[in-house]
Design a protein around this motif. Structure first.
Motif, PDB file in Angstrom:
ATOM      1  N   LEU A 187     -73.156   6.117  -9.444  1.00 32.94           N
ATOM      2  CA  LEU A 187     -74.145   5.029  -9.484  1.00 32.94           C
ATOM      3  C   LEU A 187     -73.769   3.981  -8.443  1.00 32.94           C
ATOM      4  N   ILE A 188     -74.757   3.612  -7.608  1.00 33.98           N
ATOM      5  CA  ILE A 188     -74.551   2.593  -6.576  1.00 33.98           C
ATOM      6  C   ILE A 188     -75.530   1.460  -6.833  1.00 33.98           C
ATOM      7  N   SER A 206     -70.520  11.466 -18.485  1.00 32.07           N
ATOM      8  CA  SER A 206     -70.564  12.057 -17.143  1.00 32.07           C
ATOM      9  C   SER A 206     -70.267  11.089 -15.993  1.00 32.07           C
ATOM     10  N   LEU A 207     -70.514   9.806 -16.142  1.00 30.95           N
ATOM     11  CA  LEU A 207     -70.412   8.876 -15.013  1.00 30.95           C
ATOM     12  C   LEU A 207     -68.969   8.734 -14.544  1.00 30.95           C
ATOM     13  N   GLU A 208     -68.713   9.107 -13.272  1.00 25.82           N
ATOM     14  CA  GLU A 208     -67.355   9.104 -12.733  1.00 25.82           C
ATOM     15  C   GLU A 208     -67.134   8.043 -11.659  1.00 25.82           C
ATOM     16  N   ARG A 209     -68.170   7.643 -10.937  1.00 25.96           N
ATOM     17  CA  ARG A 209     -68.012   6.670  -9.850  1.00 25.96           C
ATOM     18  C   ARG A 209     -69.099   5.613  -9.936  1.00 25.96           C
ATOM     19  N   VAL A 210     -68.684   4.352  -9.774  1.00 26.22           N
ATOM     20  CA  VAL A 210     -69.631   3.229  -9.737  1.00 26.22           C
ATOM     21  C   VAL A 210     -69.268   2.339  -8.557  1.00 26.22           C
ATOM     22  N   ASN A 211     -70.274   2.033  -7.728  1.00 26.42           N
ATOM     23  CA  ASN A 211     -70.111   1.067  -6.646  1.00 26.42           C
ATOM     24  C   ASN A 211     -71.047  -0.103  -6.909  1.00 26.42           C
ATOM     25  N   ILE A 212     -70.478  -1.294  -6.970  1.00 24.77           N
ATOM     26  CA  ILE A 212     -71.284  -2.507  -7.177  1.00 24.77           C
ATOM     27  C   ILE A 212     -71.065  -3.412  -5.970  1.00 24.77           C
ATOM     28  N   ASN A 213     -72.144  -3.671  -5.226  1.00 31.56           N
ATOM     29  CA  ASN A 213     -72.030  -4.361  -3.945  1.00 31.56           C
ATOM     30  C   ASN A 213     -72.757  -5.697  -3.940  1.00 31.56           C
ATOM     31  N   LYS A 214     -72.282  -6.584  -3.083  1.00 32.42           N
ATOM     32  CA  LYS A 214     -72.939  -7.861  -2.772  1.00 32.42           C
ATOM     33  C   LYS A 214     -72.906  -8.847  -3.938  1.00 32.42           C
ATOM     34  N   LEU A 215     -71.890  -8.736  -4.792  1.00 25.87           N
ATOM     35  CA  LEU A 215     -71.725  -9.736  -5.853  1.00 25.87           C
ATOM     36  C   LEU A 215     -71.142 -11.016  -5.270  1.00 25.87           C
ATOM     37  N   LYS A 227     -63.757   7.428 -13.116  1.00 25.54           N
ATOM     38  CA  LYS A 227     -62.580   7.635 -12.280  1.00 25.54           C
ATOM     39  C   LYS A 227     -62.405   6.539 -11.237  1.00 25.54           C
ATOM     40  N   GLU A 228     -63.506   5.950 -10.802  1.00 21.90           N
ATOM     41  CA  GLU A 228     -63.420   4.984  -9.703  1.00 21.90           C
ATOM     42  C   GLU A 228     -64.521   3.944  -9.831  1.00 21.90           C
ATOM     43  N   LEU A 229     -64.128   2.675  -9.768  1.00 22.68           N
ATOM     44  CA  LEU A 229     -65.087   1.584  -9.716  1.00 22.68           C
ATOM     45  C   LEU A 229     -64.736   0.697  -8.527  1.00 22.68           C
ATOM     46  N   THR A 230     -65.688   0.548  -7.611  1.00 29.45           N
ATOM     47  CA  THR A 230     -65.485  -0.259  -6.412  1.00 29.45           C
ATOM     48  C   THR A 230     -66.438  -1.429  -6.432  1.00 29.45           C
ATOM     49  N   VAL A 231     -65.888  -2.620  -6.225  1.00 25.47           N
ATOM     50  CA  VAL A 231     -66.681  -3.845  -6.233  1.00 25.47           C
ATOM     51  C   VAL A 231     -66.525  -4.525  -4.878  1.00 25.47           C
ATOM     52  N   ARG A 251     -57.742   6.246 -16.598  1.00 24.80           N
ATOM     53  CA  ARG A 251     -57.504   6.810 -15.274  1.00 24.80           C
ATOM     54  C   ARG A 251     -58.408   6.194 -14.203  1.00 24.80           C
ATOM     55  N   CYS A 252     -59.216   5.258 -14.590  1.00 23.16           N
ATOM     56  CA  CYS A 252     -60.145   4.630 -13.640  1.00 23.16           C
ATOM     57  C   CYS A 252     -59.378   3.740 -12.660  1.00 23.16           C
ATOM     58  N   GLN A 253     -59.614   3.942 -11.365  1.00 21.24           N
ATOM     59  CA  GLN A 253     -59.050   3.116 -10.303  1.00 21.24           C
ATOM     60  C   GLN A 253     -60.075   2.077  -9.874  1.00 21.24           C
ATOM     61  N   VAL A 254     -59.674   0.803  -9.920  1.00 18.22           N
ATOM     62  CA  VAL A 254     -60.565  -0.296  -9.570  1.00 18.22           C
ATOM     63  C   VAL A 254     -60.194  -0.819  -8.183  1.00 18.22           C
ATOM     64  N   SER A 255     -61.179  -0.895  -7.307  1.00 14.04           N
ATOM     65  CA  SER A 255     -60.961  -1.424  -5.955  1.00 14.04           C
ATOM     66  C   SER A 255     -61.876  -2.617  -5.737  1.00 14.04           C
TER      67      SER A 255
END
Length: 445
Positions: A351-352, A377-386, A408-412, A439-443
């Motif tokens: 999800l982006i 099922s959701l493994e990757r989330v990108n949240i941009n422009k916060l 597994k991965e959340l990128t903000v 196991r989720c890596q937050v960036s």
């Protein structure tokens, strides 16, 4: 000059081939290099001219677009033509002259034809029976109804933009498309000011070979007069931006892989919301999303999500069981609608989200409902422009961290940044303190 001397010794066929990749105004400039180059540009198998190329870019004896094109076509009239590309203004040539040019280009086996004007002259009938055209781009011109059966056996790409049609032939585009048995890429951009011109009110796209289709029909004072039907079993990509058509039908989109959708389905025309008794509109929305339900990659706009939310109050949104990636540019208001739509994406993996500010006032958001994909099922989330430390952004990030079981991965990413690495670490610890998936890596970007 030694380098040019070596190049000058190359065969002319190779020189003209190289020059064919340049705009004609740049190709002409090579005539100043030496006697050898003086007329090479005249034998290039293509023409690429813009209205602002005249008169300063050309020798004094060629002062107008019309005279230049005529001389160019006469100078190598026996050779085949690969490209004919011309953009001109209202006063630079008349309709009859344009027809003559296109006829000559078609007669010489042109493969790529591009015509853009600032008026709407009618294009010649010869384009309907070219055995060599591979790509056809028409902008701000008029299309007469074909007088004979359309036959474009090699055409693979067609771009039609701001084109006016014969008023008495509502199926003109269907006839043209049906005569393109190799068509793979089609773009149709309807005129903005459609009520001051003759436009196709019923657009039917039926093709067994079409792989990419883009439709744009917006900014028109619309109503209930327009409709579109898409029947394309080989279609892989579709960009659908139509706010005016009242009837929308999609069929046999069994190969559809990606869709970019931005449509209000004419629901909000005049400010009226979707009503319970509006059964035809309800069916149109349901059938459209049912027809694209096999898609794997989706971009969905804020207006479309709002319409789906209204629809969800009257019927269930079709399931997108194959959808693995979703992109949405959200505001705080549509963010509250997103979990409802995500319930229809049970196998979503990526999800982006891009934040779009639509109000200067802070908006309160409440995220409580947890759709199935977050837990399974959701493994990757990108949240941009916060915006750093904005409360709604923190709520959104925590919503996914606290409710996504297999993440597994959340990128903000933020439009501003922490002052120091220490602040960055503190902020990251604040966000990750309650994450459900260990196991989720937050960036943080």
């Amino acid at each position: 000059m030694a380098g040019w001397d070596i190049i000058s010794e190359l065969p002319e066929s190779l020189l003209t081939h190289v020059l064919s990749y340049l705009p004609t105004k740049d190709s002409v400039k090579t005539s100043l290099l030496s006697k050898r180059w003086e007329s090479v540009w005249r034998r290039v198998p293509g023409l690429d001219l813009k209205y602002n190329d005249f008169p300063e870019e050309f020798p004094p004896h060629e002062q107008s677009l019309e005279s230049f094109v005529n001389k160019f076509l006469e100078s190598n009239k026996e050779s085949r033509m690969q490209t004919f590309k011309i953009q001109f203004e209202y006063e630079q040539c008349d309709d009859d002259q344009l027809v003559v040019w296109i006829d000559k280009a078609v007669d010489r086996g042109v493969q790529h034809l591009y015509v853009e004007t600032e008026k709407a002259p009618n294009i010649t009938q010869s384009i309907y029976t070219s055995s060599t055209l591979v790509s056809l781009t028409l902008l701000s011109v008029g299309l007469e109804s074909p007088k004979n059966v359309v036959s474009l056996p090699c055409l693979k790409m067609m771009h039609i933009e701001d084109v006016w049609y014969d008023y008495d032939d509502p199926l003109i585009m269907e006839r043209i498309i049906s005569g393109c048995p190799a068509l793979e890429d089609l773009s149709v951009i309807r005129p903005v000011d459609c009520y001051n011109a003759d436009v196709v009110k019923f657009l039917r796209v039926r093709s067994q070979t079409l792989k990419r289709f883009r439709l744009m029909f917006e900014n028109c004072w619309g109503g209930t007069e327009f409709s579109v039907e898409i029947d394309a079993p080989s279609l892989e990509y579709m960009s659908f931006r139509d706010d005016q058509s009242d009837v929308i039908v999609v069929k046999n989109l069994t190969s559809l892989y990606m869709i970019d959708i931005d449509s209000e389905f004419n629901v909000k025309f005049g400010g009226s919301p979707l009503e319970q008794e509006d059964s035809s509109k309800k069916d149109t929305i349901h059938n459209f999303f049912e027809g694209i339900s096999g898609v794997r990659d989706m971009i969905i706009s804020r207006p479309t999500l709002e319409v789906l939310y209204q629809y969800s109050k009257m019927g269930s949104i079709p399931k997108f069981v194959n959808l693995y990636r979703l992109y949405h540019a959200f505001s705080c208001s549509t963010l509250q609608l997103l979990p409802i739509f995500l319930e229809s994406c049970p196998n979503l993996k990526h999800l982006i989200l891009d934040y779009t500010v639509v109000s200067l006032q802070p908006e309160e958001i409440e995220l409580s409902y947890v759709p199935r994909c977050l837990t399974s099922s959701l493994e990757r989330v990108n949240i941009n422009k916060l915006i750093m430390k904005e409360e709604s952004g923190i709520k959104l990030v925590n919503y996914f961290l606290e409710n996504s079981a297999v993440l597994k991965e959340l990128t903000v990413s933020y439009t501003d940044s922490p002052v120091s690495n220490q602040e960055r670490d503190i902020y990251k610890n604040l966000l990750t303190s309650n994450k459900l998936s260990r196991r989720c890596q937050v960036s943080i970007c």
